[in-house]
Design an enzyme around this catalytic site. Structure first.
Site, PDB file in Angstrom:
ATOM      1  N   ASP A 203      -3.651  13.156  11.122  1.00 55.37           N
ATOM      2  CA  ASP A 203      -4.335  12.557   9.973  1.00 55.37           C
ATOM      3  C   ASP A 203      -4.959  11.243  10.423  1.00 55.37           C
ATOM      4  O   ASP A 203      -4.456  10.164  10.147  1.00 55.37           O
ATOM      5  CB  ASP A 203      -3.307  12.345   8.842  1.00 55.37           C
ATOM      6  CG  ASP A 203      -3.987  11.911   7.553  1.00 55.37           C
ATOM      7  OD1 ASP A 203      -5.228  11.981   7.470  1.00 55.37           O
ATOM      8  OD2 ASP A 203      -3.270  11.487   6.631  1.00 55.37           O
TER       9      ASP A 203
ATOM     10  N   GLY B 196       0.826  -1.194   0.000  1.00 53.34           N
ATOM     11  CA  GLY B 196       0.000   0.000   0.000  1.00 53.34           C
ATOM     12  C   GLY B 196       0.857   1.239   0.000  1.00 53.34           C
ATOM     13  O   GLY B 196       2.087   1.155   0.149  1.00 53.34           O
TER      14      GLY B 196
HETATM   15  N1  LIG Z   1       2.930  -2.616   8.959  1.00 52.54           N
HETATM   16  C1  LIG Z   1       2.154  -2.609   7.867  1.00 52.54           C
HETATM   17  N2  LIG Z   1       1.665  -3.774   7.376  1.00 52.54           N
HETATM   18  C2  LIG Z   1       0.869  -3.764   6.287  1.00 52.54           C
HETATM   19  N3  LIG Z   1       0.488  -2.666   5.618  1.00 52.54           N
HETATM   20  C3  LIG Z   1       0.929  -1.479   6.043  1.00 52.54           C
HETATM   21  C4  LIG Z   1       1.774  -1.393   7.184  1.00 52.54           C
HETATM   22  N4  LIG Z   1       2.051  -0.073   7.398  1.00 52.54           N
HETATM   23  C5  LIG Z   1       1.393   0.601   6.420  1.00 52.54           C
HETATM   24  N5  LIG Z   1       0.722  -0.224   5.605  1.00 52.54           N
HETATM   25  C6  LIG Z   1      -0.085   0.170   4.433  1.00 52.54           C
HETATM   26  O1  LIG Z   1       0.610   1.164   3.698  1.00 52.54           O
HETATM   27  C7  LIG Z   1      -0.165   2.348   3.578  1.00 52.54           C
HETATM   28  C8  LIG Z   1       0.758   3.559   3.618  1.00 52.54           C
HETATM   29  O2  LIG Z   1       1.428   3.660   4.858  1.00 52.54           O
HETATM   30  P1  LIG Z   1       1.415   5.021   5.700  1.00 52.54           P
HETATM   31  O3  LIG Z   1       2.355   4.887   6.816  1.00 52.54           O
HETATM   32  O4  LIG Z   1       0.005   5.356   6.044  1.00 52.54           O
HETATM   33  O5  LIG Z   1       2.010   6.052   4.631  1.00 52.54           O
HETATM   34  P2  LIG Z   1       1.625   7.591   4.364  1.00 52.54           P
HETATM   35  O6  LIG Z   1       2.298   8.394   5.434  1.00 52.54           O
HETATM   36  O7  LIG Z   1       2.163   7.854   3.012  1.00 52.54           O
HETATM   37  O8  LIG Z   1       0.131   7.708   4.456  1.00 52.54           O
HETATM   38  C9  LIG Z   1      -1.173   2.299   4.722  1.00 52.54           C
HETATM   39  O9  LIG Z   1      -2.370   2.972   4.384  1.00 52.54           O
HETATM   40  C10 LIG Z   1      -1.398   0.804   4.906  1.00 52.54           C
HETATM   41  O10 LIG Z   1      -2.419   0.339   4.040  1.00 52.54           O
END
Ligand SMILES: Nc1ncnc2c1ncn2[C@@H]1O[C@H](COP(=O)(O)OP(=O)(O)O)[C@@H](O)[C@H]1O
Ligand SMILES: *[C@@H]1O[C@H](CO)[C@@H](O)[C@H](O)[C@H]1NC(C)=O
Ligand SMILES: *[C@@H]1O[C@H](CO)[C@@H](O)[C@H](O)[C@H]1NC(C)=O
Ligand SMILES: [Mg+2]
Length: 446
Positions: free
Chosen positions: A222, A89
């Site tokens: 957020d 993601g």
């Molecule tokens: N530990 C994890 N395991 C599985 N999927 C994850 C994990 N961390 C993040 N994701 C997926 O990746 C996406 C992006 O991560 P995120 O930290 O929210 O990035 P951003 O700061 O760009 O929003 C999340 O919306 C989630 O779906």
């Protein structure tokens, strides 16, 4: 280690500072704009970088070792050996991939999303791709620093990190996290109430921790379901670069309005010039509007509904703080676990014959909602009485057993069946058979 302690820094904080130094002094680092590089950074971007560095240094240096992860964990060496990397993601700032470790097990790898909205918008504004990626890398470093300092079952666990500035490429920051799966709200709506309640309770416990964290009261700026993942059935926040540990400053009460699209709340300005509890309240209202309203009420046990309505009303109007909210959730959990929510019913179990020392062969059978198994009707119950009530209410049900399986609250799962065939001996089990059903069977056999 001793030197780090002497300087008032923990090992973890020192690591983060080292990464910061690598980022600012390394190839194409902070010097780029300042020391005769061919492409000086625009002043606006330089100022943003400076602010993020300051923010990061404050977070990294502020505390002792208390509550921090032990040094060690996974690093760059482990990253070079991973296999089966696939994207899970992404958001505005970061991209997350799944990877298998050489020694077994899988992790999530977070890195800067070079084509993400944050970097793109920055490039549009400043025209400096390298500087903009660095700005995003600071956000990820901030997240790593926070993950080190905040330890809670509701926060995704940092398993290691890699700051790689070898070779010609720019410095890369990779956070190695426990692997989760993205939160699917639609899917969650189809799970049993008990599981949805668990998610809400985990969230409340997380918000309680954030309100009283070692860094002060933390607000998730957020706050959305996509910033959370599920790990082994537990809700965990994963995106924590966009948080603030400062409460809004104010001169008078009217500086302290907490605004949401549908509602705003007037808060008080405290004697020290801070909007009192604004961070805690913002988190709580977001939990109400994104989680509680969807997950809590729907198909809850009838006797618990008044308590749940009260929680919804009190959090929706911010009448409760996080402490009272947690208390209210724990009360519901207690009522549910102890079976006190069950309405007094006639003794339905008397309509059943119990056959001790038998259970039914597991096989596909009729389905019910919300079953814990896709093969048949498997539901959480308080005990045999409640199971009898459920069996009575289902046309196909002829018999049931109380299995050895337990839900997270410790309640047993009951398996409901449409036939009486396939009984096998099992000393620890009891089959309950509808009396009406047993006489019908007898008639059929004659
Ligand atoms: N530990 C994890 N395991 C599985 N999927 C994850 C994990 N961390 C993040 N994701 C997926 O990746 C996406 C992006 O991560 P995120 O930290 O929210 O990035 P951003 O700061 O760009 O929003 C999340 O919306 C989630 O779906
Ligand atoms: C809470 O209950 C009061 C009184 O019934 C009602 O006016 C108010 O709209 C409710 N608030 C929410 C968020 O449900
Ligand atoms: C909430 O609970 C925490 C931790 O137990 C405590 O320190 C704090 O004073 C409580 N706050 C309120 C408003 O009761
Ligand atoms: Mg995100």
């Amino acid at each position: 280690m001793a030197a780090a302690r002497g300087a008032g820094l923990s090992a973890a904080a020192l690591l983060a500072l080292l990464a910061l130094l690598a980022l600012t002094a390394g190839r194409g680092g902070g010097g780029e704009g300042q020391r005769g590089s061919p492409h000086p950074l625009p002043p606006g971007l330089r100022e943003e970088l400076r602010q993020r560095r300051r923010d990061l240094r404050r977070l990294a240096g502020g505390g002792g070792e208390e509550g921090e992860a032990a040094a060690g964990g996974l690093g760059c060496g482990d990253l070079r050996l991973v296999t089966g990397v696939s994207v899970l993601g992404w958001g505005f700032t970061k991209v997350v991939s799944r990877a298998a470790l050489a020694g077994g097990g899988a992790v999530a790898l977070k890195s800067v999303h070079g084509a993400g909205r944050e970097v793109r918008q920055c490039v549009q504004r400043y025209g400096a791709p390298a500087g903009c990626r660095r700005l995003a890398a600071y956000k990820l470093l901030k997240e790593v620093t926070l993950l080190r300092r905040l330890q809670h079952p509701g926060i995704v666990q940092l398993r290691g990190q890699c700051y790689d500035n070898s070779g010609d490429a720019e410095i890369r920051v990779t956070a190695i996290l426990e692997l989760g799966s993205p939160l699917e709200m639609i899917q969650l709506l189809q799970t049993p109430w008990e599981e949805r309640f668990k998610i809400c309770l985990s969230l409340v416990k997380l918000l309680f921790y954030l309100a009283h964290s070692p860094l002060g009261s933390i607000v998730l700026l957020d706050f959305q379901p996509r910033q959370f993942v599920m790990v082994d059935g537990n809700l965990k926040v994963t995106d924590i670069d966009d948080v603030s540990t400062e409460e809004l400053s104010c001169k008078e009460d009217k500086d302290c309005t907490l605004d949401f699209p549908t509602k705003s709340f007037p808060l008080k300005c405290s004697a020290v010039g801070k909007c009192e509890g604004i961070n805690e309240k913002k988190n709580l209202f977001n939990a109400y509007r994104y989680f509680f309203t969807y997950l809590l009420p729907h198909s809850a046990p009838p006797a618990l509904r008044p308590f749940l309505s009260d929680i919804l009303n009190a959090t929706g109007d911010l009448r409760y703080g996080i402490n009272e909210t947690l208390k209210a959730f724990e009360k519901v959990l207690h009522l549910y676990k102890s079976g006190l929510y069950l309405q007094k019913r006639p003794l339905l179990l008397e309509d059943y014959i119990s056959l001790k020392g038998f259970r039914m062969v597991e096989r596909e059978d009729y389905k019910c909602w919300p079953s814990y198994s896709h093969l048949g009707c498997l539901l959480s119950v308080h005990g045999a009485e409640e199971a009898a009530a459920i069996c009575n209410s289902q046309m196909q049900c002829q018999s049931f057993i109380i299995t050895q399986q337990r839900t997270w609250t410790g309640r047993p799962l009951a398996s409901f069946q449409s036939s009486l065939t396939d009984l096998i001996p099992d000393t620890s089990a009891v089959v309950y058979i509808k009396r009406l059903a047993s006489s019908e069977e007898r008639l059929q056999r004659q």
